[in-house]
Structure formats: C-alpha cells, structure tokens
Write a protein that holds these residues in place. Structure first.
Motif, PDB file in Angstrom:
ATOM      1  N   PRO A 127      -9.532  -1.285   7.273  1.00  0.00           N
ATOM      2  CA  PRO A 127     -10.078  -1.223   8.638  1.00  0.00           C
ATOM      3  C   PRO A 127     -11.420  -1.208   8.872  1.00  0.00           C
ATOM      4  O   PRO A 127     -12.088  -0.425   8.085  1.00  0.00           O
ATOM      5  N   GLY A 128     -12.062  -1.729   9.591  1.00  0.00           N
ATOM      6  CA  GLY A 128     -13.280  -1.782   9.653  1.00  0.00           C
ATOM      7  C   GLY A 128     -14.779  -1.871   8.747  1.00  0.00           C
ATOM      8  O   GLY A 128     -16.012  -2.445   8.511  1.00  0.00           O
ATOM      9  N   LEU A 129     -13.453  -2.620   7.762  1.00  0.00           N
ATOM     10  CA  LEU A 129     -14.705  -3.470   6.602  1.00  0.00           C
ATOM     11  C   LEU A 129     -14.834  -4.331   6.973  1.00  0.00           C
ATOM     12  O   LEU A 129     -14.042  -5.525   7.155  1.00  0.00           O
ATOM     13  N   ALA A 130     -16.335  -5.517   6.018  1.00  0.00           N
ATOM     14  CA  ALA A 130     -16.904  -6.749   6.575  1.00  0.00           C
ATOM     15  C   ALA A 130     -16.801  -7.273   4.927  1.00  0.00           C
ATOM     16  O   ALA A 130     -16.479  -6.806   3.824  1.00  0.00           O
ATOM     17  N   TRP A 131     -15.686  -8.176   4.628  1.00  0.00           N
ATOM     18  CA  TRP A 131     -14.889  -8.291   3.929  1.00  0.00           C
ATOM     19  C   TRP A 131     -15.543 -10.285   3.163  1.00  0.00           C
ATOM     20  O   TRP A 131     -15.964 -10.622   3.816  1.00  0.00           O
ATOM     21  N   HIS A 132     -15.467 -10.291   1.701  1.00  0.00           N
ATOM     22  CA  HIS A 132     -16.486 -11.154   1.338  1.00  0.00           C
ATOM     23  C   HIS A 132     -15.453 -11.621   0.325  1.00  0.00           C
ATOM     24  O   HIS A 132     -14.930 -10.799  -0.385  1.00  0.00           O
ATOM     25  N   THR A 133     -16.094 -13.204  -0.369  1.00  0.00           N
ATOM     26  CA  THR A 133     -14.880 -13.541  -1.506  1.00  0.00           C
ATOM     27  C   THR A 133     -16.114 -14.441  -2.096  1.00  0.00           C
ATOM     28  O   THR A 133     -17.489 -14.274  -1.853  1.00  0.00           O
ATOM     29  N   LEU A 134     -16.293 -14.666  -2.855  1.00  0.00           N
ATOM     30  CA  LEU A 134     -16.615 -15.567  -4.147  1.00  0.00           C
ATOM     31  C   LEU A 134     -17.583 -16.549  -3.230  1.00  0.00           C
ATOM     32  O   LEU A 134     -16.568 -17.149  -2.760  1.00  0.00           O
ATOM     33  N   GLY A 135     -18.824 -16.992  -3.655  1.00  0.00           N
ATOM     34  CA  GLY A 135     -19.056 -17.643  -2.833  1.00  0.00           C
ATOM     35  C   GLY A 135     -18.662 -19.421  -3.583  1.00  0.00           C
ATOM     36  O   GLY A 135     -18.054 -19.510  -3.966  1.00  0.00           O
ATOM     37  N   GLY A 136     -19.563 -21.175  -2.604  1.00  0.00           N
ATOM     38  CA  GLY A 136     -19.089 -22.516  -2.841  1.00  0.00           C
ATOM     39  C   GLY A 136     -18.033 -22.576  -2.729  1.00  0.00           C
ATOM     40  O   GLY A 136     -17.264 -23.082  -3.443  1.00  0.00           O
ATOM     41  N   HIS A 137     -17.616 -22.238  -1.067  1.00  0.00           N
ATOM     42  CA  HIS A 137     -16.214 -22.155  -1.063  1.00  0.00           C
ATOM     43  C   HIS A 137     -16.652 -23.413  -0.945  1.00  0.00           C
ATOM     44  O   HIS A 137     -17.604 -24.357  -0.414  1.00  0.00           O
ATOM     45  N   PHE A 138     -15.399 -24.921  -1.409  1.00  0.00           N
ATOM     46  CA  PHE A 138     -14.978 -25.909  -1.321  1.00  0.00           C
ATOM     47  C   PHE A 138     -15.052 -26.591  -0.036  1.00  0.00           C
ATOM     48  O   PHE A 138     -14.367 -26.034   1.087  1.00  0.00           O
ATOM     49  N   ARG A 139     -15.228 -28.246   0.231  1.00  0.00           N
ATOM     50  CA  ARG A 139     -15.144 -28.049   1.291  1.00  0.00           C
ATOM     51  C   ARG A 139     -14.040 -28.293   1.618  1.00  0.00           C
ATOM     52  O   ARG A 139     -12.889 -28.724   2.438  1.00  0.00           O
ATOM     53  N   SER A 140     -12.954 -28.966   0.617  1.00  0.00           N
ATOM     54  CA  SER A 140     -11.578 -28.819   0.457  1.00  0.00           C
ATOM     55  C   SER A 140     -11.470 -27.814   0.579  1.00  0.00           C
ATOM     56  O   SER A 140      -9.526 -27.464   0.960  1.00  0.00           O
ATOM     57  N   SER A 141     -11.415 -26.629   0.507  1.00  0.00           N
ATOM     58  CA  SER A 141     -10.892 -25.605   0.883  1.00  0.00           C
ATOM     59  C   SER A 141     -10.974 -24.964   2.863  1.00  0.00           C
ATOM     60  O   SER A 141     -10.351 -23.915   2.855  1.00  0.00           O
ATOM     61  N   GLN A 142     -11.362 -25.928   3.400  1.00  0.00           N
ATOM     62  CA  GLN A 142     -12.202 -25.727   4.602  1.00  0.00           C
ATOM     63  C   GLN A 142     -10.672 -25.246   5.217  1.00  0.00           C
ATOM     64  O   GLN A 142     -10.244 -24.290   6.097  1.00  0.00           O
ATOM     65  N   PRO A 143      -9.408 -25.855   5.403  1.00  0.00           N
ATOM     66  CA  PRO A 143      -8.349 -26.011   6.374  1.00  0.00           C
ATOM     67  C   PRO A 143      -7.846 -24.730   5.784  1.00  0.00           C
ATOM     68  O   PRO A 143      -6.919 -23.124   6.883  1.00  0.00           O
ATOM     69  N   PHE A 144      -8.021 -23.600   4.401  1.00  0.00           N
ATOM     70  CA  PHE A 144      -7.129 -22.811   4.272  1.00  0.00           C
ATOM     71  C   PHE A 144      -7.993 -21.660   4.912  1.00  0.00           C
ATOM     72  O   PHE A 144      -7.225 -20.723   5.740  1.00  0.00           O
ATOM     73  N   TRP A 145      -9.273 -21.573   4.987  1.00  0.00           N
ATOM     74  CA  TRP A 145      -9.951 -20.399   5.338  1.00  0.00           C
ATOM     75  C   TRP A 145     -10.555 -20.449   6.979  1.00  0.00           C
ATOM     76  O   TRP A 145      -9.546 -19.525   7.534  1.00  0.00           O
ATOM     77  N   GLU A 146      -8.976 -21.467   7.714  1.00  0.00           N
ATOM     78  CA  GLU A 146      -9.370 -21.582   9.326  1.00  0.00           C
ATOM     79  C   GLU A 146      -7.917 -21.555   9.577  1.00  0.00           C
ATOM     80  O   GLU A 146      -7.432 -20.442  10.485  1.00  0.00           O
ATOM     81  N   ALA A 147      -7.247 -21.918   8.365  1.00  0.00           N
ATOM     82  CA  ALA A 147      -5.718 -20.903   9.027  1.00  0.00           C
ATOM     83  C   ALA A 147      -5.756 -19.217   8.050  1.00  0.00           C
ATOM     84  O   ALA A 147      -5.032 -18.950   9.785  1.00  0.00           O
ATOM     85  N   VAL A 148      -6.063 -19.077   7.235  1.00  0.00           N
ATOM     86  CA  VAL A 148      -5.861 -17.137   6.956  1.00  0.00           C
ATOM     87  C   VAL A 148      -6.860 -16.813   8.065  1.00  0.00           C
ATOM     88  O   VAL A 148      -6.840 -14.875   8.346  1.00  0.00           O
ATOM     89  N   GLY A 149      -7.906 -17.090   8.383  1.00  0.00           N
ATOM     90  CA  GLY A 149      -9.077 -16.547   9.386  1.00  0.00           C
ATOM     91  C   GLY A 149      -8.020 -16.681  10.954  1.00  0.00           C
ATOM     92  O   GLY A 149      -8.978 -16.164  12.126  1.00  0.00           O
ATOM     93  N   ALA A 150      -6.719 -16.905  11.123  1.00  0.00           N
ATOM     94  CA  ALA A 150      -6.432 -17.870  12.620  1.00  0.00           C
ATOM     95  C   ALA A 150      -6.481 -16.926  13.728  1.00  0.00           C
ATOM     96  O   ALA A 150      -7.320 -16.219  14.908  1.00  0.00           O
TER      97      ALA A 150
END
Length: 73
Positions: A31-54
């Motif tokens: 808890p309390g960490l800011a999370w980052h991922t590898l850059g270059g998220h593709f437009r096609s992965s936007q639904p994934f990030w919306e789902a996991v970030g709900a």
C-alpha cells in the motif's frame, strides 16, 4: 514506486480477471506505492487498463515521459 514491466495474460486466459487480481494483490501487499508500467501503451490496450483500474483511486492512466528521460540521462 512499484514497477510492473509488461503485464500480459496468455490469450486463452484473457478476460477472466487474472491481471486484475494480480495487480490488486500487488497494491494490497504494497500500500502507498505509486505503480508504473512499461511505456507505450497501445490504443488497443485501453479497455484492459480501464477494467483493471475500475476500483483504483485515480485509475490507471498514461502519463508523460519522466523528465530525466527527456534530458538524456
């Protein structure tokens, strides 16, 4: 800061909540960490990030390049 290099689920198991569960576990265990991922998220992965970030405060969102990278360090 927490870092997730390249979240990926084999196509056979996609859309079953495995990535959401994995990222939720990381957030709960650290808890309390800011999370980052590898850059270059593709437009096609936007639904994934919306789902996991709900259920994530502020959701997951793409941000600009870190200043230390743009300065050439």
């Amino acid at each position: 800061m927490g870092w997730v290099e390249q979240p990926y689920t084999h196509p056979q198991y996609q859309r079953h909540g495995l990535a959401s569960a994995g990222l939720a576990t990381l957030r709960a265990e650290h808890p309390g960490l800011a999370w980052h991922t590898l850059g270059g998220h593709f437009r096609s992965s936007q639904p994934f990030w919306e789902a996991v970030g709900a259920d994530v405060s502020g959701s997951y969102q793409q941000r600009g390049t870190c200043p230390h990278l743009t300065r050439g360090r």
